[in-house]
Write an enzyme that holds these catalytic residues in place. Structure first.
Site, PDB file in Angstrom:
ATOM      1  N   ALA A 226     -65.725 -22.126  -0.379  1.00 19.48           N
ATOM      2  CA  ALA A 226     -64.991 -22.700  -1.500  1.00 19.48           C
ATOM      3  C   ALA A 226     -63.805 -23.457  -0.924  1.00 19.48           C
ATOM      4  O   ALA A 226     -63.436 -23.249   0.240  1.00 19.48           O
ATOM      5  CB  ALA A 226     -64.511 -21.569  -2.407  1.00 19.48           C
TER       6      ALA A 226
ATOM      7  N   GLY B 267     -68.546 -19.402   0.203  1.00 20.31           N
ATOM      8  CA  GLY B 267     -69.232 -20.057  -0.907  1.00 20.31           C
ATOM      9  C   GLY B 267     -70.428 -20.881  -0.446  1.00 20.31           C
ATOM     10  O   GLY B 267     -71.382 -21.079  -1.207  1.00 20.31           O
TER      11      GLY B 267
ATOM     12  N   GLU C 274     -73.155 -18.469  -0.044  1.00 16.57           N
ATOM     13  CA  GLU C 274     -73.568 -18.057  -1.399  1.00 16.57           C
ATOM     14  C   GLU C 274     -74.410 -19.139  -2.071  1.00 16.57           C
ATOM     15  O   GLU C 274     -75.370 -18.840  -2.785  1.00 16.57           O
ATOM     16  CB  GLU C 274     -72.315 -17.735  -2.234  1.00 16.57           C
ATOM     17  CG  GLU C 274     -71.607 -16.504  -1.697  1.00 16.57           C
ATOM     18  CD  GLU C 274     -70.254 -16.259  -2.366  1.00 16.57           C
ATOM     19  OE1 GLU C 274     -69.398 -17.159  -2.346  1.00 16.57           O
ATOM     20  OE2 GLU C 274     -70.071 -15.165  -2.910  1.00 16.57           O
TER      21      GLU C 274
ATOM     22  N   GLU D 289     -64.899 -14.260   3.932  1.00 21.52           N
ATOM     23  CA  GLU D 289     -63.830 -14.148   2.923  1.00 21.52           C
ATOM     24  C   GLU D 289     -62.817 -13.061   3.260  1.00 21.52           C
ATOM     25  O   GLU D 289     -61.633 -13.191   2.943  1.00 21.52           O
ATOM     26  CB  GLU D 289     -64.428 -13.876   1.537  1.00 21.52           C
ATOM     27  CG  GLU D 289     -65.105 -15.082   0.880  1.00 21.52           C
ATOM     28  CD  GLU D 289     -66.577 -15.218   1.224  1.00 21.52           C
ATOM     29  OE1 GLU D 289     -67.026 -14.634   2.236  1.00 21.52           O
ATOM     30  OE2 GLU D 289     -67.292 -15.909   0.486  1.00 21.52           O
TER      31      GLU D 289
HETATM   32  C1  3H9 Z   1     -64.834 -18.622  -0.373  1.00 22.16           C
HETATM   33  O1  3H9 Z   1     -65.752 -19.306  -0.057  1.00 22.16           O
HETATM   34  C2  3H9 Z   1     -64.794 -17.839  -1.650  1.00 22.16           C
HETATM   35  C3  3H9 Z   1     -66.141 -17.744  -2.334  1.00 22.16           C
HETATM   36  O2  3H9 Z   1     -66.827 -16.578  -1.905  1.00 22.16           O
HETATM   37  C4  3H9 Z   1     -65.969 -17.591  -3.814  1.00 22.16           C
HETATM   38  C5  3H9 Z   1     -65.290 -18.684  -4.539  1.00 22.16           C
HETATM   39  C6  3H9 Z   1     -65.314 -18.525  -5.997  1.00 22.16           C
HETATM   40  N1  3H9 Z   1     -61.253 -25.128   2.272  1.00 22.16           N
HETATM   41  O3  3H9 Z   1     -60.739 -25.008  11.209  1.00 22.16           O
HETATM   42  P1  3H9 Z   1     -60.788 -26.469  11.400  1.00 22.16           P
HETATM   43  C7  3H9 Z   1     -60.033 -27.572   6.608  1.00 22.16           C
HETATM   44  S1  3H9 Z   1     -63.445 -18.504   0.583  1.00 22.16           S
HETATM   45  C8  3H9 Z   1     -60.385 -26.127   2.471  1.00 22.16           C
HETATM   46  O4  3H9 Z   1     -59.661 -27.122  12.120  1.00 22.16           O
HETATM   47  P2  3H9 Z   1     -63.132 -26.136  13.015  1.00 22.16           P
HETATM   48  C9  3H9 Z   1     -58.972 -27.082   7.586  1.00 22.16           C
HETATM   49  O5  3H9 Z   1     -57.802 -26.723   6.923  1.00 22.16           O
HETATM   50  C10 3H9 Z   1     -63.761 -19.604   1.931  1.00 22.16           C
HETATM   51  N2  3H9 Z   1     -60.152 -26.654   3.685  1.00 22.16           N
HETATM   52  O6  3H9 Z   1     -62.154 -26.955  12.053  1.00 22.16           O
HETATM   53  C11 3H9 Z   1     -58.804 -28.314   8.449  1.00 22.16           C
HETATM   54  O7  3H9 Z   1     -57.991 -29.225   7.738  1.00 22.16           O
HETATM   55  P3  3H9 Z   1     -57.002 -30.220   8.522  1.00 22.16           P
HETATM   56  C12 3H9 Z   1     -64.722 -19.038   2.916  1.00 22.16           C
HETATM   57  C13 3H9 Z   1     -60.821 -26.166   4.711  1.00 22.16           C
HETATM   58  O8  3H9 Z   1     -64.231 -27.060  13.349  1.00 22.16           O
HETATM   59  C14 3H9 Z   1     -60.219 -28.887   8.516  1.00 22.16           C
HETATM   60  O9  3H9 Z   1     -60.910 -28.343   7.401  1.00 22.16           O
HETATM   61  N3  3H9 Z   1     -64.821 -19.916   4.055  1.00 22.16           N
HETATM   62  C15 3H9 Z   1     -61.736 -25.126   4.569  1.00 22.16           C
HETATM   63  O10 3H9 Z   1     -62.366 -25.504  14.115  1.00 22.16           O
HETATM   64  C16 3H9 Z   1     -60.977 -28.517   9.760  1.00 22.16           C
HETATM   65  O11 3H9 Z   1     -60.913 -27.120   9.948  1.00 22.16           O
HETATM   66  C17 3H9 Z   1     -64.007 -19.788   5.126  1.00 22.16           C
HETATM   67  O12 3H9 Z   1     -63.190 -18.913   5.188  1.00 22.16           O
HETATM   68  C18 3H9 Z   1     -61.964 -24.596   3.274  1.00 22.16           C
HETATM   69  N4  3H9 Z   1     -62.850 -23.613   3.051  1.00 22.16           N
HETATM   70  O13 3H9 Z   1     -63.686 -24.956  12.129  1.00 22.16           O
HETATM   71  C19 3H9 Z   1     -64.208 -20.809   6.218  1.00 22.16           C
HETATM   72  N5  3H9 Z   1     -62.256 -24.820   5.783  1.00 22.16           N
HETATM   73  O14 3H9 Z   1     -57.898 -31.077   9.344  1.00 22.16           O
HETATM   74  C20 3H9 Z   1     -62.871 -21.336   6.665  1.00 22.16           C
HETATM   75  C21 3H9 Z   1     -61.677 -25.660   6.654  1.00 22.16           C
HETATM   76  O15 3H9 Z   1     -56.307 -30.940   7.424  1.00 22.16           O
HETATM   77  N6  3H9 Z   1     -62.998 -22.366   7.650  1.00 22.16           N
HETATM   78  N7  3H9 Z   1     -60.811 -26.472   6.022  1.00 22.16           N
HETATM   79  O16 3H9 Z   1     -56.104 -29.362   9.355  1.00 22.16           O
HETATM   80  C22 3H9 Z   1     -63.280 -22.126   8.947  1.00 22.16           C
HETATM   81  O17 3H9 Z   1     -63.520 -21.024   9.370  1.00 22.16           O
HETATM   82  C23 3H9 Z   1     -63.257 -23.299   9.879  1.00 22.16           C
HETATM   83  O18 3H9 Z   1     -62.477 -24.311   9.288  1.00 22.16           O
HETATM   84  C24 3H9 Z   1     -64.660 -23.900  10.204  1.00 22.16           C
HETATM   85  C25 3H9 Z   1     -64.479 -25.217  11.012  1.00 22.16           C
HETATM   86  C26 3H9 Z   1     -65.453 -22.886  11.046  1.00 22.16           C
HETATM   87  C27 3H9 Z   1     -65.410 -24.224   8.958  1.00 22.16           C
END
Ligand code: 3H9
Length: 649
Positions: free
Chosen positions: A61, A100, A103, A123
């Site tokens: 999400a 998400g 999911e 999460e």
């Molecule tokens: C969820 O899903 C809840 C659901 O179950 C239910 C909902 C109802 N949103 O880390 P990076 C941005 S909770 C917004 O440097 P990498 C990040 O801030 C979510 N932004 O790259 C950065 O921005 P900026 C569950 C996001 O290649 C840019 O993307 N998911 C999100 O080292 C690049 O990120 C997670 O917890 C997001 N969800 O790693 C996954 N994700 O360039 C969280 C990233 O402006 N994300 N950004 O600084 C990660 O673990 C890593 O970002 C990922 C990429 C592995 C995806």
């Protein structure tokens, strides 16, 4: 252009999400998906392929939306609608399908992964649980204990494992879209798999469940979300799908409003903000492929290993052949350890060691792009090393010091071209600890700073920029609360009371245990060095010096703040406790009793006031720099955000 588009490939509809950088399921994406679903339900293609552009499948999400009220369409409703679609939906996954995104894939009838893809429910790392059916659908698809593992630990798994568990129906190494279209055609001619939500959850005996969950949550310490994730999967096993979905949602919404989730979301973005400076915008860094390391002790060897593991060439220099051999053995030990733990292959291991040389003269550093010195913490010794580096290295080579306290401005001023000098303060063990303090002297050139940041990136480190002062950000704050802990001893607390309070707060270790582990002699030497500069008016606690004077340096001598028996368990040290009481009496201090809360109020207050001074002096540019440092250097509980976040909360 819409972030979700649909194109026909023959009789298959291909729905593509294009929402850089990570295709987060923002409101626009949810709206686009709903429109695509409605359109395909109307047009009735043979099947639908759901795929993403860019580097990843949906990585979750959109976390940025969590501070505001959610807007329609809600993700759980959308996923229920996708699961209820009359046509098969094939999730074609590359990059990471997280939260998400996982999911969303579970709501599809089929899942195909690229062999490099990863999938998971992270999460918990944001203080949440999956909120769109993850804990309900997953245990209806794969072994419920494996589903619990994914939800409780938050660790993603690779495509091969996902396939083995049944989370991916197939894995491909070929073009993902082509393979997905083939899968879609097959799916169109087969009976639809039963939607996960309407499947019966398998039974898991209470005892088996409790044992597995106790193990999975054992590292959660004070963090609530792993326990909540486990409880949500358990709910999913005990209730029908629709009821479980309602329970999961309630839990998710409650956690979204919790202070732990606010802190974890803050630190998630803080870690992605630090290490950015307008100074390096548009500046090309110098090369960093060829690294020199001066000093083969624990720190130098750790730095060399980190650079080798990142694929760089490393030349290590020590003062003589014996020391060079010992340094080489340390590096080989670390690289060998990675091989033993299966982190690298034998071929990779051999290649890494081919990229490594050791020598006892600086001549081997003539071709180095960047040299990091990690020698004894003494200004004169450092200056000698820098003079030797200046003579041996090419003029454009960056010269870095790994000092943890000394004045980097003074080191820079000791060479002809101070603009090439920067501080790179690694934390021990340097090949494991992610934090890297980049210490910015007044004279450093912009492209040298850009080079330091580039090196941090290639080493996979988390860089925080710090100005020059005694101890920079990390050690300056640590020295200050260590001093406060010493005052607490004189004022009435005992070491185990301080340590227990710190551990109960969520730190991995108390300050006295930590000192015993690191060795009390290091701090003693530093105090002796600084003795003459210490103002006479400063409150000084002699207790640690008295302990060291008796040759007791902590764990390595079996005695320090604590006593260590055969099994290494710390025991209260009666001699130290007697010494503490005697020191209070000698200074006419009336000892008072401190509860854990009062102890932590003093320690935390001290971290916060030192942090505030660091901000005022411009040593750190933002509170994020301080909090990220405290979380990653000393294990300040991530779910509390950091001392400055706590202060502002
Ligand atoms: C969820 O899903 C809840 C659901 O179950 C239910 C909902 C109802 N949103 O880390 P990076 C941005 S909770 C917004 O440097 P990498 C990040 O801030 C979510 N932004 O790259 C950065 O921005 P900026 C569950 C996001 O290649 C840019 O993307 N998911 C999100 O080292 C690049 O990120 C997670 O917890 C997001 N969800 O790693 C996954 N994700 O360039 C969280 C990233 O402006 N994300 N950004 O600084 C990660 O673990 C890593 O970002 C990922 C990429 C592995 C995806």
């Amino acid at each position: 252009m819409s972030v979700v588009t649909t194109q026909m490939h023959g009789d298959i509809a291909v729905v593509t999400i294009d929402n850089p950088p990570v295709n987060a399921a923002s409101q626009a994406v949810r709206q686009g998906l709903l429109a695509a679903l409605q359109a395909t339900e109307k047009s009735q293609p043979a099947a639908v392929v759901l795929i993403c552009s860019g580097r990843s499948f949906v990585a979750g999400a959109d976390i940025r939306e969590f501070d505001k009220p959610f807007l329609e369409p809600m993700l759980p409703d959308l996923l229920n609608a996708i699961e209820a679609a009359t046509r098969p939906w094939i999730a074609a996954i590359h990059g990471t399908a997280l939260g998400g995104g996982c999911e969303l894939a579970l709501a599809c009838s089929h899942r195909l992964g690229l062999s490099t893809a990863k999938i998971g429910l992270p999460e918990v790392n944001l203080g949440l649980i999956p909120g769109a059916g993850g804990t309900v659908r997953l245990p209806r698809l794969i072994d419920p204990l494996e589903a619990a593992r994914l939800a409780v630990t938050g660790k993603p798994i690779g495509a091969a494992e996902a396939h083995k568990l049944g989370l991916f129906d197939a894995v491909t190494e070929d073009d993902l879209l082509t393979a997905a279209l083939t899968m879609a055609r097959d799916a169109a001619s087969q009976p639809r798999p039963k939607p996960l939500l309407s499947r019966e959850a398998p039974a898991v005996a209470a005892e088996t469940w409790n044992t597995a969950i106790a193990k999975l949550t054992s590292k959660a310490r004070g963090q609530h979300s792993p326990h909540e994730a486990a409880a949500s999967v358990r709910d999913a096993l005990d209730h029908d799908g629709i009821t479980a979905l309602g329970l999961e949602r309630e839990r998710f919404m409650r956690l979204k409003g919790s202070s732990q989730s606010a802190a974890l979301r803050y630190i998630f973005f803080a870690e992605r903000t630090v290490g950015k400076t307008p100074r390096t915008k548009g500046i090309t860094p110098r090369p960093t492929a060829n690294i020199g390391v001066v000093g083969g002790g624990t720190m130098g060897a750790g730095i060399a290993a980190a650079a080798l593991l990142a694929g760089l060439t490393v030349h290590m220099v020590e003062r003589d052949l014996d020391a060079a051999n010992a340094g080489a053995a340390r590096v080989e030990g670390i690289i060998g350890g990675s091989l033993k733990r299966g982190l690298i292959s034998q071929t990779r291991h051999d290649t890494l060691l081919q990229n490594f040389t050791t020598a006892s003269t600086y001549a081997s550093l003539a071709t180095a792009d960047l040299v990091i010195e990690a020698v004894f913490e003494d200004m004169d010794v450092k200056k000698q090393v820098f003079a030797a580096l200046e003579a041996a290295c090419k003029p454009e080579a960056v010269l870095a010091t790994n000092t943890s306290y000394l004045d980097v401005n003074e080191i820079a001023a000791s060479v002809k071209d101070p603009s090439r000098v920067v501080g790179l303060h690694f934390f021990s063990p340097a090949h494991i600890m992610k934090l890297l303090e980049i210490v910015v002297p007044e004279t450093v050139a912009d492209d040298v700073l850009a080079t330091a940041l580039q090196l941090a990136k290639s080493l996979g480190k988390l860089p925080v920029l710090a100005g020059v002062c005694d101890g920079f950000i990390a050690n300056r704050i640590m020295s200050s609360y260590r001093r406060e802990a010493d005052y607490l001893l004189e004022d009435g607390a005992l070491p185990h009371e301080v340590d227990t309070a710190m551990r109960d707060f969520g730190m991995p270790m108390g300050i006295f245990e930590m000192q015993d582990l690191a060795g009390l002699d290091i701090g003693w030497a530093a105090r002796k060095r600084r003795a003459t500069a210490r103002p006479a008016s400063e409150r000084y606690v002699d207790i640690p010096d008295r302990i060291c004077e008796q040759g007791n340096f902590g764990r390595k001598t079996g005695r320090g703040w604590y006593l260590y028996g055969e099994d290494g368990t710390p025991q209260r040290n009666p001699e130290v406790e007697a010494l503490i009481l005697a020191e209070s009496a000698r200074k006419n201090i009336t000892r008072q009793s401190f509860g854990a809360e009062a102890i932590m109020a003093r320690i935390l207050g001290c971290m916060q006031s030192e942090g505030a001074a660091i901000l005022t002096e411009g040593i750190a540019a933002s509170r994020e720099d301080i909090d990220v440092t405290m979380v990653n250097a000393f294990g300040f509980p991530r779910w509390k955000g950091g001392p400055m976040f706590l202060r502002d909360a």
